[in-house]
Every structure is written in C-alpha cells, then in structure tokens.
Write a protein that holds these residues in place. Structure first.
Motif, PDB file in Angstrom:
ATOM      1  N   THR A   9       0.852  -1.169   0.000  1.00  0.00           N
ATOM      2  CA  THR A   9       0.000   0.000   0.000  1.00  0.00           C
ATOM      3  C   THR A   9       0.895   1.229   0.000  1.00  0.00           C
ATOM      4  O   THR A   9       2.103   1.140   0.245  1.00  0.00           O
ATOM      5  CB  THR A   9      -0.968   0.020   1.201  1.00  0.00           C
ATOM      6  N   ALA A  10       0.322   2.360  -0.300  1.00  0.00           N
ATOM      7  CA  ALA A  10       1.035   3.636  -0.298  1.00  0.00           C
ATOM      8  C   ALA A  10      -0.002   4.745  -0.290  1.00  0.00           C
ATOM      9  O   ALA A  10      -1.175   4.510  -0.587  1.00  0.00           O
ATOM     10  CB  ALA A  10       1.926   3.757  -1.531  1.00  0.00           C
ATOM     11  N   GLU A  11       0.443   5.924   0.052  1.00  0.00           N
ATOM     12  CA  GLU A  11      -0.412   7.098  -0.095  1.00  0.00           C
ATOM     13  C   GLU A  11      -0.147   7.665  -1.480  1.00  0.00           C
ATOM     14  O   GLU A  11       0.983   8.005  -1.817  1.00  0.00           O
ATOM     15  CB  GLU A  11      -0.100   8.125   0.990  1.00  0.00           C
ATOM     16  N   LEU A  12      -1.192   7.715  -2.306  1.00  0.00           N
ATOM     17  CA  LEU A  12      -1.083   8.198  -3.673  1.00  0.00           C
ATOM     18  C   LEU A  12      -1.666   9.602  -3.765  1.00  0.00           C
ATOM     19  O   LEU A  12      -2.795   9.835  -3.322  1.00  0.00           O
ATOM     20  CB  LEU A  12      -1.833   7.268  -4.632  1.00  0.00           C
ATOM     21  N   GLU A  13      -0.891  10.529  -4.325  1.00  0.00           N
ATOM     22  CA  GLU A  13      -1.365  11.891  -4.531  1.00  0.00           C
ATOM     23  C   GLU A  13      -1.587  12.100  -6.017  1.00  0.00           C
ATOM     24  O   GLU A  13      -0.632  12.120  -6.805  1.00  0.00           O
ATOM     25  CB  GLU A  13      -0.345  12.902  -4.002  1.00  0.00           C
ATOM     26  N   ASN A  14      -2.829  12.215  -6.426  1.00  0.00           N
ATOM     27  CA  ASN A  14      -3.219  12.440  -7.822  1.00  0.00           C
ATOM     28  C   ASN A  14      -2.704  11.354  -8.772  1.00  0.00           C
ATOM     29  O   ASN A  14      -2.510  11.605  -9.958  1.00  0.00           O
ATOM     30  CB  ASN A  14      -2.772  13.831  -8.302  1.00  0.00           C
ATOM     31  N   LEU A  15      -2.462  10.162  -8.246  1.00  0.00           N
ATOM     32  CA  LEU A  15      -2.029   9.015  -9.046  1.00  0.00           C
ATOM     33  C   LEU A  15      -2.942   7.830  -8.791  1.00  0.00           C
ATOM     34  O   LEU A  15      -3.579   7.742  -7.737  1.00  0.00           O
ATOM     35  CB  LEU A  15      -0.599   8.604  -8.681  1.00  0.00           C
ATOM     36  N   THR A  16      -2.974   6.911  -9.743  1.00  0.00           N
ATOM     37  CA  THR A  16      -3.711   5.660  -9.580  1.00  0.00           C
ATOM     38  C   THR A  16      -3.008   4.575 -10.390  1.00  0.00           C
ATOM     39  O   THR A  16      -2.079   4.846 -11.139  1.00  0.00           O
ATOM     40  CB  THR A  16      -5.193   5.818  -9.992  1.00  0.00           C
ATOM     41  N   ASN A  17      -3.450   3.342 -10.222  1.00  0.00           N
ATOM     42  CA  ASN A  17      -2.935   2.178 -10.960  1.00  0.00           C
ATOM     43  C   ASN A  17      -1.425   1.994 -10.837  1.00  0.00           C
ATOM     44  O   ASN A  17      -0.731   1.746 -11.824  1.00  0.00           O
ATOM     45  CB  ASN A  17      -3.353   2.233 -12.434  1.00  0.00           C
ATOM     46  N   LEU A  18      -0.920   2.061  -9.609  1.00  0.00           N
ATOM     47  CA  LEU A  18       0.494   1.815  -9.357  1.00  0.00           C
ATOM     48  C   LEU A  18       0.745   0.313  -9.464  1.00  0.00           C
ATOM     49  O   LEU A  18       0.091  -0.492  -8.807  1.00  0.00           O
ATOM     50  CB  LEU A  18       0.877   2.312  -7.957  1.00  0.00           C
ATOM     51  N   GLN A  19       1.690  -0.064 -10.337  1.00  0.00           N
ATOM     52  CA  GLN A  19       2.017  -1.469 -10.571  1.00  0.00           C
ATOM     53  C   GLN A  19       3.380  -1.571 -11.241  1.00  0.00           C
ATOM     54  O   GLN A  19       3.959  -0.561 -11.617  1.00  0.00           O
ATOM     55  CB  GLN A  19       0.953  -2.139 -11.435  1.00  0.00           C
ATOM     56  N   GLN A  20       3.867  -2.797 -11.412  1.00  0.00           N
ATOM     57  CA  GLN A  20       5.130  -2.992 -12.115  1.00  0.00           C
ATOM     58  C   GLN A  20       4.990  -2.489 -13.547  1.00  0.00           C
ATOM     59  O   GLN A  20       3.902  -2.485 -14.105  1.00  0.00           O
ATOM     60  CB  GLN A  20       5.525  -4.475 -12.126  1.00  0.00           C
ATOM     61  N   ARG A  21       6.103  -2.102 -14.131  1.00  0.00           N
ATOM     62  CA  ARG A  21       6.111  -1.451 -15.442  1.00  0.00           C
ATOM     63  C   ARG A  21       5.350  -2.224 -16.512  1.00  0.00           C
ATOM     64  O   ARG A  21       4.624  -1.651 -17.312  1.00  0.00           O
ATOM     65  CB  ARG A  21       7.549  -1.235 -15.903  1.00  0.00           C
ATOM     66  N   GLY A 129      -4.677  11.124 -16.663  1.00  0.00           N
ATOM     67  CA  GLY A 129      -4.332  10.144 -17.683  1.00  0.00           C
ATOM     68  C   GLY A 129      -2.872  10.116 -18.112  1.00  0.00           C
ATOM     69  O   GLY A 129      -2.501   9.326 -18.967  1.00  0.00           O
ATOM     70  N   THR A 130      -2.032  10.958 -17.539  1.00  0.00           N
ATOM     71  CA  THR A 130      -0.608  10.972 -17.879  1.00  0.00           C
ATOM     72  C   THR A 130       0.088   9.768 -17.249  1.00  0.00           C
ATOM     73  O   THR A 130      -0.103   9.483 -16.073  1.00  0.00           O
ATOM     74  CB  THR A 130       0.066  12.273 -17.370  1.00  0.00           C
ATOM     75  N   SER A 131       0.927   9.058 -18.037  1.00  0.00           N
ATOM     76  CA  SER A 131       1.672   7.912 -17.521  1.00  0.00           C
ATOM     77  C   SER A 131       3.006   8.374 -16.945  1.00  0.00           C
ATOM     78  O   SER A 131       3.662   9.245 -17.506  1.00  0.00           O
ATOM     79  CB  SER A 131       1.941   6.901 -18.629  1.00  0.00           C
ATOM     80  N   PHE A 132       3.398   7.760 -15.836  1.00  0.00           N
ATOM     81  CA  PHE A 132       4.663   8.070 -15.191  1.00  0.00           C
ATOM     82  C   PHE A 132       5.465   6.794 -14.968  1.00  0.00           C
ATOM     83  O   PHE A 132       4.918   5.800 -14.495  1.00  0.00           O
ATOM     84  CB  PHE A 132       4.437   8.739 -13.820  1.00  0.00           C
TER      85      PHE A 132
END
Length: 176
Positions: A9-21, A129-132
């Motif tokens: 888990t993590a605290e996400l600021e204005n981000l979503t869908n955190l996963q491996q590349r 919708g920007t990818s990081f």
C-alpha cells in the motif's frame, strides 16, 4: 508448502494504478527480499533476487523453481516458486480506503520471504491520464503532471508478506 502473498500500500497523490512497469505479473520484474530459514530461523544477510522469467532445477531433479538456495547456517535447501496472475494495481480508491493490493504469490518450501525492497520498474498514471515511470528505490516518488496541472506523488510505501490459503472454486484458483 506454504503460500505467501506479497501485498503493498502507499499514499497516492493524484495518481492511480500503481504497478510494475509491464503489468501485475511482469515476467521480468525482479523481486528483492531476504529469506528466513524455516529450519533454524536464520535470516539471509543479503537480499535474494527472484524473477518470474528465470527458473533453476530443483536439487532432486524433479521440476524447477524460481529460487533454489541453501541456508548459510544449517545448509538446508529452500525453494521459492512464484505463482503469477494474482497481482492487482494499487488504485487511488484502495489507497484512500487503506486496502492493500497484491503483488505476487510465492509457493515457499524451507524459506519464508521477509523484508521486501521496492526498486525501479514501476508505473502509475495521473488522474488526468498521464503515464509516469516510477522509481520506488528511495521509498517515495514526486513529480508534476503538466496535463492535470498538479503535483503527483507516492509516500508511505509499505509492503508485507502474509500466509495465504489456496482456494479452488469453479476451476479458478484464488489466494486469500
């Protein structure tokens, strides 16, 4: 055999869908963690690297595993086999609700995985919708979303291994 789920888990600021590349079952993502011998309790001094796309023969010659290693203290063999297809991205909704997301399931024999280390090789998308591309080796991430005109970030990153039970229902395997 004992199954362990690696969740995070993590605290996400204005981000979503955190996963491996390359997605939740990225065959080339390297998992770094220490192992604890189930025989003598010794925890490895160095982190072990386990990759889904790599396998080695078992000592008895019957099959393969993603990791085969001897305990440095007692000399007993231990193996870890990764079980793909059970990972899920961390969404902003899950993050805000404090719900952990699964990364991977490990079938462990003789070892218990401990102390997962986050590394490079992650991705997330902003709410606009920007990818990081995300490097989590420092334990956090910060950037700016030009399209959404807002800061984005990941903080309070946490991961843990927990014992899981395998369930078979209607031909589908799940781990809880």
């Amino acid at each position: 055999m004992v199954f362990y789920i690696l969740d995070f888990t993590a605290e996400l600021e204005n981000l979503t869908n955190l996963q491996q590349r390359d997605g939740c079952s990225d065959p080339n993502y390297t998992y770094y963690f220490k192992v604890k011998c189930e025989n003598c309790g010794e925890i490895s001094q160095k982190e072990t690297c386990v990759v889904l796309s790599e396998s080695v023969p078992l000592p008895n010659g019957r099959g393969t595993a993603n990791l085969v290693q001897k305990c440095k203290l007692c000399g007993r063999d231990g193996t870890i086999q990764m079980v793909p297809g059970h990972g899920e991205p961390l969404t902003i909704e899950r993050s805000q609700a404090g719900i952990r997301s699964k990364l991977m399931v490990f079938d462990c024999r003789g070892f218990e995985p401990v102390n997962f280390s986050f590394e490079n090789g992650w991705k997330a998308e902003s709410l606009s919708g920007t990818s990081f591309e995300v490097d989590l080796s420092e334990g956090e991430f910060a950037d700016y979303d030009e399209k959404g005109e807002c800061p984005v970030g990941i903080t309070n990153l946490q991961a843990s291994f927990r014992v899981a039970k395998k369930q078979e229902r209607a031909g589908k395997t799940t781990f809880v």
